[in-house]
Design a protein around this motif. Structure first.
Motif, short mmCIF file in Angstrom:
data_model
loop_
_atom_site.label_atom_id
_atom_site.label_comp_id
_atom_site.label_asym_id
_atom_site.label_seq_id
_atom_site.Cartn_x
_atom_site.Cartn_y
_atom_site.Cartn_z
N MET A 1 41.96 40.87 34.32
CA MET A 1 41.49 39.92 33.32
C MET A 1 42.52 39.74 32.20
SD MET A 1 37.35 40.47 33.08
CE MET A 1 37.38 42.23 32.69
N GLU A 2 43.31 40.78 31.94
CA GLU A 2 44.35 40.65 30.92
C GLU A 2 45.43 39.68 31.37
OE1 GLU A 2 47.58 43.74 29.44
OE2 GLU A 2 45.60 44.21 28.58
N ARG A 3 45.67 39.59 32.68
CA ARG A 3 46.68 38.66 33.20
C ARG A 3 46.15 37.25 33.37
NH1 ARG A 3 47.13 42.70 37.05
NH2 ARG A 3 46.59 41.24 38.73
N ARG A 4 44.88 37.04 33.09
CA ARG A 4 44.28 35.71 33.25
C ARG A 4 44.73 34.83 32.08
NH1 ARG A 4 41.37 32.35 31.23
NH2 ARG A 4 40.85 33.72 29.50
N VAL A 5 45.73 34.02 32.32
CA VAL A 5 46.33 33.16 31.32
C VAL A 5 46.39 31.74 31.87
CG1 VAL A 5 48.44 32.65 30.03
CG2 VAL A 5 47.71 35.03 30.34
N THR A 6 45.99 30.77 31.08
CA THR A 6 46.06 29.37 31.51
C THR A 6 47.51 28.98 31.77
OG1 THR A 6 44.05 28.72 30.35
CG2 THR A 6 45.64 26.98 30.83
N CYS A 7 47.76 28.45 32.96
CA CYS A 7 49.12 28.08 33.37
C CYS A 7 49.40 26.63 33.01
CB CYS A 7 49.29 28.29 34.87
SG CYS A 7 50.94 27.86 35.47
N ARG A 8 50.50 26.43 32.29
CA ARG A 8 50.97 25.07 31.97
C ARG A 8 52.37 24.82 32.52
NH1 ARG A 8 47.72 26.49 27.66
NH2 ARG A 8 46.15 24.93 27.11
N ASN A 9 52.83 25.75 33.36
CA ASN A 9 54.16 25.63 33.93
C ASN A 9 54.09 25.94 35.43
OD1 ASN A 9 56.18 25.50 31.41
ND2 ASN A 9 54.49 26.88 30.92
N PHE A 10 53.81 24.91 36.22
CA PHE A 10 53.74 25.08 37.67
C PHE A 10 55.09 24.75 38.30
CE2 PHE A 10 49.25 24.54 36.64
CZ PHE A 10 48.67 25.53 37.41
N ASP A 11 55.38 25.44 39.39
CA ASP A 11 56.60 25.16 40.14
C ASP A 11 56.41 23.83 40.86
OD1 ASP A 11 58.72 25.09 42.01
OD2 ASP A 11 58.83 27.28 42.04
N SER A 12 57.18 22.83 40.46
CA SER A 12 57.00 21.49 41.01
C SER A 12 57.61 21.32 42.39
CB SER A 12 57.60 20.45 40.05
OG SER A 12 58.98 20.68 39.88
N GLU A 13 58.31 22.35 42.89
CA GLU A 13 58.96 22.26 44.19
C GLU A 13 58.31 23.17 45.24
OE1 GLU A 13 61.26 20.08 44.75
OE2 GLU A 13 61.43 19.43 42.66
N THR B 1 35.70 32.11 38.18
CA THR B 1 35.95 32.70 39.50
C THR B 1 37.30 32.24 40.04
OG1 THR B 1 33.57 32.74 39.96
CG2 THR B 1 35.04 32.97 41.83
N LEU B 2 37.61 30.94 39.85
CA LEU B 2 38.91 30.42 40.30
C LEU B 2 40.05 31.08 39.54
CD1 LEU B 2 39.82 26.83 41.26
CD2 LEU B 2 41.25 28.00 39.59
N TYR B 3 39.91 31.23 38.23
CA TYR B 3 40.94 31.87 37.42
C TYR B 3 41.22 33.29 37.91
CZ TYR B 3 42.01 28.98 33.26
OH TYR B 3 42.51 28.04 32.39
N LEU B 4 40.16 34.08 38.07
CA LEU B 4 40.34 35.48 38.45
C LEU B 4 40.91 35.60 39.87
CD1 LEU B 4 37.18 37.16 36.90
CD2 LEU B 4 39.53 37.16 36.03
N SER B 5 40.45 34.74 40.76
CA SER B 5 40.96 34.78 42.13
C SER B 5 42.44 34.42 42.15
CB SER B 5 40.17 33.83 43.02
OG SER B 5 40.67 33.85 44.34
N ALA B 6 42.83 33.37 41.42
CA ALA B 6 44.23 32.97 41.36
C ALA B 6 45.08 34.08 40.75
CB ALA B 6 44.37 31.69 40.56
N THR B 7 44.60 34.69 39.69
CA THR B 7 45.35 35.77 39.03
C THR B 7 45.54 36.95 39.97
OG1 THR B 7 44.40 35.08 36.90
CG2 THR B 7 45.41 37.27 37.00
N ASP B 8 44.49 37.27 40.72
CA ASP B 8 44.57 38.38 41.68
C ASP B 8 45.62 38.11 42.75
OD1 ASP B 8 43.54 40.83 43.04
OD2 ASP B 8 42.90 39.36 44.54
N LEU B 9 45.79 36.84 43.12
CA LEU B 9 46.74 36.48 44.17
C LEU B 9 48.13 36.15 43.62
CD1 LEU B 9 44.38 34.24 46.35
CD2 LEU B 9 45.07 36.60 46.78
#
Length: 383
Positions: free
Chosen positions: A176-188, A322-330
């Protein structure tokens, strides 16, 4: 001809102001204020500017009982019939009658229906708007609005505070500490299909179901839902997933499968940015998820209920976490935003307003290697 009032309508006395040079030159403050009445009716596409006479005339009719009108009909009634605040059984007014009957059959609590309709954005560029108003930075917000309320609330107590022990940090705490909103996605970098499938399985798939009678089925998912109805559908904008053609899809939770839908009229990347109201940092995500509750399923149980709309919003929030935590876990980045152009999304996915509509958009994918747009990560858990 028989007439009744539309099922739901609210009238708002509204005041607007504009600069007036004549007022300034004549010694005034240069501000001209105008007042008007605005009608908000959920079965109509937008708000209507009406007169005080229109307001009073509308209120004379029942939304349930028909009134027989003698010919000829006066100018006020003709105006109300033409705009749809009054409903008639005459063929010439059939479109408004059908729209009102459709709304009546959806069993909305009226205040929630007005909120849903009035809050939908149509071709809004929220980024351009914030930049124009100077509210796209903290400094700009302070200049425009002053200091915000404090980050924590201090209440007057009736005794000393009760200190609580802090538990040892667990794997869940670290996640949960690593759950941070991402505003920098790899566009490639495309997202691997296995990770994509795992995300959808965790967040949206049905792990089980129970049929309580014919036509009445309840699904079991990892996320709670109001009334156990799981009314929120997942519509996807797939941009970069290995082995899956870019395009629009509907996720089928019982089959754990994607159903391809017709492409948008715009190129996919342009549509993604338009759907995100100009938030290009979110629009670059490999996968966008439109959280679109099927309101008719919720209203099957919660008819004209003042809490039904709130429960649907809670459902979307639960799914988002749920999506946030699942994405962070992966090891993926994730986001959610309510700043979306609902009208364009409805048109692209064929979602009938007031029956099924987008409440928010989320997304996930690989983070970029560098942070070009600021992210809120005070613990330094990600960056």
């Amino acid at each position: 001809m028989k007439v009744r009032r539309c099922t739901s309508v609210f009238f708002e006395p509204r005041e607007s102001s504009r600069f007036d040079l004549g007022s300034l030159l004549s010694g005034g403050n240069g501000v001209m204020r105008e007042r008007c009445w605005v009608a908000l009716a959920p079965h109509l596409d937008g708000e209507l500017r009406v007169s005080e006479e229109d307001v009073l005339a509308t209120g004379r009719y029942s939304p349930e009982e028909w009134t027989v009108l003698d010919e000829p009909v006066d100018e006020v009634l003709l105006r109300l019939l033409a705009c749809g605040l009054l409903i008639a059984d005459a063929e010439v007014h059939g479109a408004h009658c059908l729209a009102d009957e459709r709304y009546r059959g959806l069993h909305w609590w009226p205040l929630a229906a007005v909120t849903q309709q009035a809050a939908r954005w149509n071709a809004v560029d929220s980024v351009e708007s914030m930049q124009r108003l100077g509210t796209d930075t903290v400094a700009g917000l302070l200049r425009s609005y002053g200091a915000p309320p404090s980050a924590t609330l201090e209440r007057k107590g009736v005794g000393a505070d009760v200190p609580l022990m802090r538990a040892e940090t667990s794997e869940l705490d670290a996640l949960m500490e690593r759950r941070v909103t991402c505003r920098n996605f790899d566009s490639e970098r495309p997202l691997e299909q296995a990770l994509f499938a795992q995300m959808l399985q965790r967040v949206f798939s049905a792990n089980g179901s129970i049929a309580q009678s014919e036509g009445v089925e309840f699904l079991k998912k990892y996320t709670p839902s109001g009334g156990g109805l799981h009314a929120t559908e997942a519509y996807l904008v797939v941009q970069r997933v290995e082995g899956i053609d870019p395009g629009l899809y509907h996720y089928r939770p019982k089959d754990h499968a994607l159903r391809p839908l017709s492409p948008p009229t715009l190129p996919l990347a342009e549509f993604a940015c338009e759907a995100m109201a100009g938030q290009h940092w979110f629009a670059q995500a490999p996968v966008l998820v439109i959280y679109a509750p099927r309101i008719t399923r919720s209203h099957w149980k919660y008819r004209n209920h003042p809490k039904a709309y709130r429960a649907l919003m809670l459902d979307v929030g639960h799914l988002s976490q749920t999506l946030y935590l699942s994405a962070t876990d992966l090891g993926l980045g994730a986001f959610v935003t309510a700043a979306i152009n609902e009208v364009q999304i409805e048109q692209a996915f064929g979602l009938p307003a007031l029956e099924e509509g987008p409440f928010a958009v989320g997304g996930f994918g690989w983070r970029a290697l560098t942070q070009e747009i600021a992210e809120f990560d005070p613990m330094g858990s990600v960056w």
